[in-house]
Scaffold this motif. Structure first.
Motif, PDB file in Angstrom:
ATOM      1  N   GLY A 115      18.887  -8.926 -11.273  1.00  0.00           N
ATOM      2  CA  GLY A 115      19.680  -9.481 -10.188  1.00  0.00           C
ATOM      3  C   GLY A 115      21.088  -9.888 -10.574  1.00  0.00           C
ATOM      4  N   SER A 116      21.530  -9.532 -11.779  1.00  0.00           N
ATOM      5  CA  SER A 116      22.873  -9.925 -12.231  1.00  0.00           C
ATOM      6  C   SER A 116      23.981  -9.173 -11.514  1.00  0.00           C
ATOM      7  N   GLY A 117      23.652  -8.021 -10.954  1.00  0.00           N
ATOM      8  CA  GLY A 117      24.672  -7.201 -10.316  1.00  0.00           C
ATOM      9  C   GLY A 117      25.442  -6.308 -11.264  1.00  0.00           C
ATOM     10  N   ILE A 118      25.144  -6.406 -12.542  1.00  0.00           N
ATOM     11  CA  ILE A 118      25.803  -5.536 -13.537  1.00  0.00           C
ATOM     12  C   ILE A 118      25.014  -4.232 -13.591  1.00  0.00           C
ATOM     13  N   ALA A 119      25.650  -3.158 -13.167  1.00  0.00           N
ATOM     14  CA  ALA A 119      24.922  -1.901 -13.037  1.00  0.00           C
ATOM     15  C   ALA A 119      25.665  -0.715 -13.630  1.00  0.00           C
ATOM     16  N   VAL A 189      24.311 -15.486 -22.502  1.00  0.00           N
ATOM     17  CA  VAL A 189      25.095 -14.257 -22.501  1.00  0.00           C
ATOM     18  C   VAL A 189      24.740 -13.456 -21.262  1.00  0.00           C
ATOM     19  N   ASP A 190      25.590 -12.460 -20.974  1.00  0.00           N
ATOM     20  CA  ASP A 190      25.369 -11.621 -19.790  1.00  0.00           C
ATOM     21  C   ASP A 190      24.749 -10.270 -20.126  1.00  0.00           C
ATOM     22  N   ALA A 191      24.887  -9.829 -21.378  1.00  0.00           N
ATOM     23  CA  ALA A 191      24.399  -8.500 -21.726  1.00  0.00           C
ATOM     24  C   ALA A 191      24.100  -8.427 -23.214  1.00  0.00           C
ATOM     25  N   VAL A 192      23.087  -7.635 -23.565  1.00  0.00           N
ATOM     26  CA  VAL A 192      22.723  -7.426 -24.971  1.00  0.00           C
ATOM     27  C   VAL A 192      22.466  -5.939 -25.192  1.00  0.00           C
ATOM     28  N   ILE A 206      10.584  -9.927 -20.610  1.00  0.00           N
ATOM     29  CA  ILE A 206      11.458 -10.917 -19.979  1.00  0.00           C
ATOM     30  C   ILE A 206      12.048 -10.405 -18.663  1.00  0.00           C
ATOM     31  N   GLY A 207      11.647  -9.214 -18.242  1.00  0.00           N
ATOM     32  CA  GLY A 207      12.112  -8.690 -16.971  1.00  0.00           C
ATOM     33  C   GLY A 207      13.565  -8.272 -16.957  1.00  0.00           C
ATOM     34  N   ALA A 208      14.097  -7.891 -18.116  1.00  0.00           N
ATOM     35  CA  ALA A 208      15.495  -7.460 -18.180  1.00  0.00           C
ATOM     36  C   ALA A 208      15.673  -6.083 -17.543  1.00  0.00           C
ATOM     37  N   GLU A 209      16.878  -5.827 -17.080  1.00  0.00           N
ATOM     38  CA  GLU A 209      17.197  -4.547 -16.456  1.00  0.00           C
ATOM     39  C   GLU A 209      18.218  -3.782 -17.294  1.00  0.00           C
ATOM     40  N   VAL A 210      18.178  -2.475 -17.201  1.00  0.00           N
ATOM     41  CA  VAL A 210      19.131  -1.633 -17.915  1.00  0.00           C
ATOM     42  C   VAL A 210      20.416  -1.536 -17.107  1.00  0.00           C
TER      43      VAL A 210
END
Length: 349
Positions: A115-119, A189-192, A206-210
């Motif tokens: 849900g971060s909106g970073i796509a 942080v916002d991205a790894v 952890i339900g992270a998205e690509v």
């Protein structure tokens, strides 16, 4: 060029009087021809008649293995692993030689919170990017993150100055990617950047998205990192004294890669043991057809990609001195191994 059967110096069995009692190998927990050959007992079959034991650093106590996986100070060692420690050891003056390179796609991605909106890579502008810090002699984890995130930024024409870099201290006994993924989960942080089978499993937990899938980038240069390309190195002392043993060891790797290309199901089983991941993690990390990509070479393309990595590592302070990749590479052992394998197969009809 000499015929395969004329390479007596490179292919004749080692004499009992001067052969080393033990050859060592080490590999990273990733797909390698070394891991395939070890699983199948190929090294023992090749060298048993010489009275030479072939042992893995991963199977001996820490006081025996020491830090040789990284320093390559053990002269009888063959190493198939990440290029960051291999280049670091060479930059420190260790007399190693590069005798092969592989390129295996290993699921390199940039993850974000759901849900971060970073796509996409363009949306990394201004974001907080995780850079782990490990208290080890050569922090290859940090190098991997930096290289992977630089590659992701490059896909959108961005540079390091377009993002905010956040140091993430990692516990000595923490798992792979644990510190970065915890920082992502907690909003630090916002991205790894992550790669490989265990990362696939950890991201799902952890339900992270690509946000950025580096594997789909058409230009391989965006995916140059610790394992791409992955070097096989030997010590100059072993190469000088026993070129025949080096050629024979490499011929075993060539045979293992040939076998792997025809046995995808068995390779999947071996990779679960090598990586410590389950079937789902291995399937998610390694694309169909990866079992055909374990062959080593010293092609111009792979040497050029390793030069790119060397420049990056030196520029960011991971190497004590520059490494001349072309001078480091020695193509003769691999040529001798291929000739030996061809001669044996010819003799077998």
């Amino acid at each position: 060029m000499p015929s395969p059967t004329s390479r007596t110096a490179a292919t004749a069995p080692a004499s009992a009087s001067d052969a080393p009692p033990t050859l060592w190998f080490t590999r990273c927990p990733v797909p390698t021809a070394t891991g395939i050959a070890a699983d199948q007992g190929r090294f023992a079959r090749e060298f048993a008649a010489d009275g030479i034991a072939v042992r893995s650093l991963q199977d001996v106590p820490p006081e025996v293995a020491a830090d040789h996986h990284y320093t390559h100070a053990l002269t009888g060692l063959f190493r198939e692993g990440g290029n960051v420690p291999a280049l670091w050891a060479r930059s420190r003056g260790e007399r190693t030689r590069l005798v092969g390179l592989t390129w295996i796609e290993e699921r390199q991605v940039v993850l974000v919170r759901a849900g971060s909106g970073i796509a996409g890579p363009e949306q990394l502008r201004g974001r907080r990017l995780a850079v782990p810090r490990h208290g080890i002699g050569i922090d290859f984890w940090r190098a991997m993150a930096l290289s992977g995130l630089h590659g992701a930024l490059s896909l959108a024409g961005l540079t390091a100055d377009d993002a905010e870099w956040v140091d993430v201290p990692a516990a000595p006994d923490g798992g792979q990617w644990a510190a970065e993924l915890a920082a992502l989960r907690d909003g630090v942080v916002d991205a790894v950047y992550v790669k490989g089978a265990l990362a696939v499993e950890a991201a799902r937990r952890i339900g992270a998205e690509v946000a950025v899938d580096l594997d789909v980038a058409p230009d391989r240069r965006a995916r140059v990192n610790n394992g791409t390309p992955r070097p096989i190195t030997v010590h100059q002392d072993l190469l000088d004294k026993h070129p025949d043993l080096v050629a024979r060891f490499l011929s075993v790797l060539l045979e293992a890669a040939d076998w792997a290309a025809e046995h995808p199901a068995e390779v999947g089983r071996i990779l679960q043991a090598e990586t410590g991941a389950g079937e789902e993690g291995v399937a998610g990390a390694y694309a169909p057809g990866s079992h055909r990509t374990l062959h080593l070479d010293l092609s111009e393309e792979r040497l050029g990609l390793l030069e790119q990595q060397e420049r990056f590592l030196h520029r960011h302070g991971f190497l004590e001195a520059p490494v001349d990749v072309r001078a480091w590479a020695d193509p003769e052992p691999l040529r001798a191994a291929r000739a030996l394998l061809a001669a044996r197969r010819g003799a077998d009809g």
